[in-house]
Design a protein around this motif. Structure first.
Motif, PDB file in Angstrom:
ATOM      1  N   GLN A  95      40.636  40.457  30.359  1.00  0.00           N
ATOM      2  CA  GLN A  95      41.897  41.165  30.103  1.00  0.00           C
ATOM      3  C   GLN A  95      41.938  42.474  30.865  1.00  0.00           C
ATOM      4  N   LEU A  96      40.761  43.152  30.865  1.00  0.00           N
ATOM      5  CA  LEU A  96      40.699  44.433  31.594  1.00  0.00           C
ATOM      6  C   LEU A  96      41.015  44.209  33.064  1.00  0.00           C
ATOM      7  N   ALA A  97      40.571  43.093  33.547  1.00  0.00           N
ATOM      8  CA  ALA A  97      40.856  42.773  34.945  1.00  0.00           C
ATOM      9  C   ALA A  97      42.209  42.083  35.078  1.00  0.00           C
ATOM     10  N   LYS A  98      43.017  42.123  33.942  1.00  0.00           N
ATOM     11  CA  LYS A  98      44.361  41.521  33.900  1.00  0.00           C
ATOM     12  C   LYS A  98      44.312  40.057  34.311  1.00  0.00           C
ATOM     13  N   LEU A  99      43.291  39.344  33.811  1.00  0.00           N
ATOM     14  CA  LEU A  99      43.126  37.949  34.218  1.00  0.00           C
ATOM     15  C   LEU A  99      43.288  36.983  33.065  1.00  0.00           C
ATOM     16  N   GLY A 121      42.006  35.139  44.599  1.00  0.00           N
ATOM     17  CA  GLY A 121      40.998  34.474  45.427  1.00  0.00           C
ATOM     18  C   GLY A 121      40.064  35.476  46.081  1.00  0.00           C
ATOM     19  N   LYS A 122      40.552  36.686  46.246  1.00  0.00           N
ATOM     20  CA  LYS A 122      39.733  37.713  46.897  1.00  0.00           C
ATOM     21  C   LYS A 122      38.645  38.186  45.954  1.00  0.00           C
ATOM     22  N   LYS A 123      37.629  38.780  46.578  1.00  0.00           N
ATOM     23  CA  LYS A 123      36.520  39.249  45.751  1.00  0.00           C
ATOM     24  C   LYS A 123      36.949  40.453  44.913  1.00  0.00           C
ATOM     25  N   LEU A 124      36.742  40.333  43.629  1.00  0.00           N
ATOM     26  CA  LEU A 124      37.137  41.427  42.738  1.00  0.00           C
ATOM     27  C   LEU A 124      36.032  42.477  42.675  1.00  0.00           C
ATOM     28  N   LYS A 125      36.449  43.729  42.572  1.00  0.00           N
ATOM     29  CA  LYS A 125      35.447  44.785  42.384  1.00  0.00           C
ATOM     30  C   LYS A 125      35.221  44.912  40.883  1.00  0.00           C
ATOM     31  N   ILE A 126      34.441  43.958  40.379  1.00  0.00           N
ATOM     32  CA  ILE A 126      34.320  43.864  38.923  1.00  0.00           C
ATOM     33  C   ILE A 126      33.604  45.071  38.329  1.00  0.00           C
ATOM     34  N   ASP A 127      32.551  45.524  39.013  1.00  0.00           N
ATOM     35  CA  ASP A 127      31.773  46.621  38.426  1.00  0.00           C
ATOM     36  C   ASP A 127      32.612  47.887  38.235  1.00  0.00           C
ATOM     37  N   GLU A 135      46.131  27.638  39.109  1.00  0.00           N
ATOM     38  CA  GLU A 135      45.050  27.379  38.151  1.00  0.00           C
ATOM     39  C   GLU A 135      43.681  27.650  38.791  1.00  0.00           C
ATOM     40  N   LYS A 136      43.506  27.085  40.026  1.00  0.00           N
ATOM     41  CA  LYS A 136      42.199  27.174  40.677  1.00  0.00           C
ATOM     42  C   LYS A 136      41.814  28.640  40.921  1.00  0.00           C
ATOM     43  N   ASN A 137      42.747  29.395  41.493  1.00  0.00           N
ATOM     44  CA  ASN A 137      42.460  30.810  41.788  1.00  0.00           C
ATOM     45  C   ASN A 137      42.155  31.592  40.531  1.00  0.00           C
ATOM     46  N   LEU A 138      42.969  31.307  39.524  1.00  0.00           N
ATOM     47  CA  LEU A 138      42.804  32.024  38.268  1.00  0.00           C
ATOM     48  C   LEU A 138      41.447  31.731  37.648  1.00  0.00           C
ATOM     49  N   ARG A 139      41.102  30.426  37.664  1.00  0.00           N
ATOM     50  CA  ARG A 139      39.817  30.021  37.071  1.00  0.00           C
ATOM     51  C   ARG A 139      38.643  30.657  37.835  1.00  0.00           C
ATOM     52  N   GLU A 140      38.764  30.673  39.159  1.00  0.00           N
ATOM     53  CA  GLU A 140      37.675  31.258  39.969  1.00  0.00           C
ATOM     54  C   GLU A 140      37.467  32.732  39.632  1.00  0.00           C
ATOM     55  N   ALA A 141      38.602  33.422  39.549  1.00  0.00           N
ATOM     56  CA  ALA A 141      38.503  34.856  39.242  1.00  0.00           C
ATOM     57  C   ALA A 141      37.948  35.067  37.847  1.00  0.00           C
ATOM     58  N   GLN A 142      38.408  34.222  36.929  1.00  0.00           N
ATOM     59  CA  GLN A 142      37.911  34.329  35.557  1.00  0.00           C
ATOM     60  C   GLN A 142      36.410  34.055  35.520  1.00  0.00           C
ATOM     61  N   GLN A 143      35.994  33.028  36.308  1.00  0.00           N
ATOM     62  CA  GLN A 143      34.572  32.667  36.342  1.00  0.00           C
ATOM     63  C   GLN A 143      33.740  33.816  36.913  1.00  0.00           C
ATOM     64  N   GLN A 144      34.322  34.451  37.914  1.00  0.00           N
ATOM     65  CA  GLN A 144      33.637  35.575  38.561  1.00  0.00           C
ATOM     66  C   GLN A 144      33.356  36.691  37.538  1.00  0.00           C
ATOM     67  N   VAL A 145      34.375  36.985  36.746  1.00  0.00           N
ATOM     68  CA  VAL A 145      34.212  38.023  35.715  1.00  0.00           C
ATOM     69  C   VAL A 145      33.206  37.555  34.665  1.00  0.00           C
TER      70      VAL A 145
END
Lengths: 175, 623
Positions: B282-286, B156-162, B538-548
């Motif tokens: 996958q790189l973000a283990k998501l 749920g936390k903001k990922l440091k995607i870059d 599911e919700k958290n996972l989807r959000e993180a996936q969407q973020q990436v």
């Protein structure tokens, strides 16, 4: 003192009652034994013969020591000769294969380059050594003995306290 | 013959016999202990070793081989063992044991002293070709490392995607970059092809030719022959203009094809986007929590540890039972002085350097800690250090029982006769007391599992560097032991699901060859746990996936727009140039057509006049 005894016996042998042939044979047996690595069937048999046969044991013992030194110096040559005979002569390959598969023959370690090389070297040298030694004994008895006795170094050794002491100990021991 | 010589010989033989009688057993015992220690990597102790050369027989009262991983226990302990040697092979210094009887074979017995060997500083060995164990271990550890981190609460936390995703490594971005370079060189080519100066020169030349014909004075022409000549010249000019027109039309078609190709490449690049998104997730283990990942996360570490132990045994067997090597002619060595070099010749007897034709193993009682001791019965056949010479595989069949009524059966075949090792192993354990199994450290999962009784079956085939290993475990009742209190909802779910389990069924398969090995695991826990966790997260996972996904899409879109703008700009320029040219050529064509028509009209007029004159000649006077 055992070495002094051996050398003394070796010199004595030259003027002992044994024939020059017996002395030369003893030396030749010792020469063959000394040239080859000892723990082989043929070396042990030769050693047994040296002990049992009526040939000179002292010259045989000295020959073993001298030939061992000689073998050490000639090791690379014996290794090359052995390697050549064991690997490079096609006609002999069948012989070696048959020998390798025959009981007892592996105990001779003929398949070792050093054993083979020194054995062949010994066979070639043993007759000249025998003849040379025989001639030397005859020569010593006829001409050299009196001259050598007059050598200052021999007189010095004979007159030394250590040698006199050795003679006393030897006489106590019944020699 | 010298009588004194016989006495000397007898004395020598007697001394030798006495030395052999008193020292031989101890000497051989030490030699055997040292040889076995080199293999086992731990202390080996033999009691009351006895060897009789005359009877060609050998025996000992006890042998203890310490476990190098647990030096206060023996990996193998035997009671009395006796065997007969075959005498004929001794001529070739080959030790061949006809039949060996070993009593009281046990494993896991307690030792009275530490069985570890003093550590030696070994010289660094030359790196050789990695064996089956090293390759498989590397692959297994890589696979374990690639399992997604089971830390979904942080999603749920903001990922440091870059920092997680390197944009330059995305296939789509690379495709757009390549497309831009390709489009750039394509447009350079078209610029040279649509050089207006070349075409303008050709148009001007045609204009000059038309002017030179003085076509505005057609009416002055009265001569049919002169007119026909003029028409021919205009026809030639017409052909030239028409050719120019076709040339321009050809260029137009080719340019259109070029833009179609670029558009197709744009579409292809766009198609890579989904794969890039998946890779970035996958790189973000998501990646989605896979059912099989649950077993891997839960039991992976324990299974891999035991598989590695098994592979070590396979590697050990391959080390000491080497496969056949290609025959080579002897190479000359430089041996130490007076040692020489042994030359080996073809040997017609199947006498390896060491061969144990048949060993009968049995165990009657346990020593020390009886709860851990095993009682065995079994056979070992054809155990040799030169399997290629013996020509048969080593086979063993051991069945064992523990005091607490466990039953095992281990069968195996080690076929190292040819250059490729072919090993197989079957293990079956019934009513097996597993005890406590450590599962490793995890925030959510249990630290260990207590399994009371279970059945285990294992079948492994190791051919060359190929592995096909199957393990099936059924155990009940089971109790999962958690070390820490549940800290979040996920941990609570895992705990609830696992606490409700009464039995465990785990299926494992490891398969592969040439360094590419895959471990697959499934268990009755998988679906149960995965469903529960997925439902909650599911919700958290989807959000993180969407973020990436959004991040990747935005980065890719930037590149796509850049390329599209570049292509569009050049497209407009190219078409506008081509259009100008087309217009000019069309203008010329129209003009030539106009003159052509005028000339045709003039020709007709002159022909009519000629016809009229002819008719006037044939008219009767006075008509």
């Amino acid at each position: 003192m055992i070495w002094l005894k051996v050398i003394s016996k070796f010199i004595k042998a030259f003027r002992s009652g044994e024939s020059p042939g017996q002395i030369a044979a003893g030396f030749s047996f010792g020469f063959l034994i000394g040239l080859m690595p000892f723990w082989t069937l043929q070396s042990i048999l030769l050693f047994v013969l040296l002990i049992l046969l009526n040939i000179n044991l002292a010259t045989g013992t000295v020959a073993i020591l001298l030939a061992s030194l000689f073998a050490y110096l000639l090791d690379p040559i014996f290794h090359n000769i052995g390697f050549f005979f064991l690997t490079s002569i096609p006609v002999l390959q069948e012989v070696w294969k048959t020998l390798y598969n025959t009981p007892f023959s592996p105990l001779t370690r003929f398949y070792n380059t050093m054993v083979m090389g020194s054995f062949l070297g010994g066979l070639v040298l043993v007759f000249p050594v025998f003849l040379g030694m025989k001639k030397l004994v005859i020569l010593y008895r006829e001409k050299l003995e009196e001259r050598i006795k007059k050598w200052k170094i021999v007189q010095a050794i004979n007159g030394s306290k250590i040698f006199q002491l050795y003679l006393k100990i030897r006489d106590i021991g019944g020699e | 013959m010298r009588k004194k010589g016989i006495i000397i010989l007898i004395v020598i033989i007697a001394i030798f016999a006495v030395i052999v009688y008193f020292a031989q057993d101890r000497y051989l015992e030490r030699g055997l202990e040292k040889a076995l220690q080199a293999i086992a990597g731990a202390k080996v102790e033999i009691n009351n070793f006895h060897f009789s050369l005359l009877k060609a027989e050998c025996s000992w009262n006890r042998i203890q081989i310490a476990n190098k991983n647990d030096p206060w226990r023996n990996i193998l302990e035997t009671g009395r063992a006796s065997f007969d040697l075959e005498t004929r092979p001794l001529f070739w210094r080959r030790v061949i044991i006809k039949e060996m009887v070993v009593e009281d074979v046990r494993s896991g017995t307690q030792r009275k002293s530490d069985g570890s060997l003093p550590k030696k500083v070994e010289p660094p060995s030359k790196p050789g070709e990695p064996g089956i164990a090293e390759k498989a271990k590397k692959a297994l550890e890589k696979q374990l490392g690639e399992i997604p981190i089971f830390d979904l609460s942080g999603l749920g936390k903001k990922l440091k995607i870059d920092s997680l995703v390197n944009v330059e490594n995305l296939a789509t971005v690379q495709a757009y970059d390549n497309l831009k370079i390709s489009a750039d060189s394509t447009f350079d080519y078209w610029k040279s092809q649509l050089d207006l100066h070349t075409y303008t020169a050709r148009v001007n030349d045609l204009e000059k030719k038309i002017k030179a014909l003085n076509l505005d004075k057609i009416d002055d022409i009265k001569d049919v022959v002169a007119l026909a000549e003029l028409i021919k010249k205009v026809d030639d000019i017409y052909k030239e203009v028409n050719s120019l027109k076709k040339d321009v039309e050809g260029k137009y078609d080719a340019l259109t094809q070029t833009f179609n190709d670029l558009e197709n490449e744009l579409k292809l690049a766009q198609n890579m986007l989904q794969a890039d998104i998946n890779r970035a997730q996958q790189l973000a283990k998501l990646k989605d929590l896979d059912v099989k990942d649950v077993s891997m996360l839960l039991f992976g570490s324990a299974v891999v540890q035991r598989t590695e132990q098994l592979l070590d045994y396979v590697a050990l067997a391959r080390k000491y039972l080497p496969t056949a090597k290609k025959l080579q002619s002897p190479k000359k060595e430089k041996p130490p002085r007076l040692k020489g070099q042994d030359i080996y010749f073809p040997f017609k007897y199947r006498y390896p350097r060491f061969l144990l034709r048949h060993a009968k193993l049995s165990a009657a009682t346990a020593a020390g800690d009886t709860s851990r001791a095993f009682f065995l019965n079994g056979d070992l056949k054809g155990f040799t250090n030169q399997p290629n010479i013996y020509g048969k595989s080593t086979r063993f069949n051991i069945s064992s029982k523990k005091v607490s009524s466990n039953q095992y059966e281990i069968r195996g075949s080690l076929d190292h006769v040819t250059e490729e090792a072919r090993d197989s192993l079957w293990v079956s354990a019934k009513n097996f007391a597993m005890g406590k199994i450590s599962l490793g450290e995890s925030k959510y999962f249990p630290k260990s599992v207590n399994a009371e009784k279970g059945d285990v079956s294992l079948a492994g085939f190791f051919i060359g560097d190929g592995i096909d290993l199957k393990l099936n475990l059924d155990t009940s009742p089971v109790q999962f032991i958690f070390e820490k209190e549940a800290q979040d909802k996920v941990a609570q779910i895992v705990r609830e699901v696992l606490s409700g389990l009464n039995y465990l069924n785990l299926k494992t398969q490891m398969k592969g060859a040439g360094g590419d090995y895959k471990l697959n695991m499934s268990s009755n826990v998988d679906q149960l746990l995965a469903n529960q966790v997925k439902k909650t997260l599911e919700k958290n996972l989807r959000e993180a996936q969407q973020q990436v996904e959004n991040y990747v899409r935005a980065e890719v879109d930037k590149r796509r727009e850049e390329v599209e703008t570049f292509i569009d700009k050049n497209k407009q320029t190219a078409y506008s140039e081509l259009e100008k040219l087309n217009q000019k050529v069309q203008q010329q064509l129209d003009e030539v057509n106009k003159y052509k028509k005028q000339l045709e009209d003039k020709k007709k007029e002159l022909e009519d006049q000629a016809k009229k004159k002819i008719m006037d000649i044939f008219k009767k006077p006075g008509d």
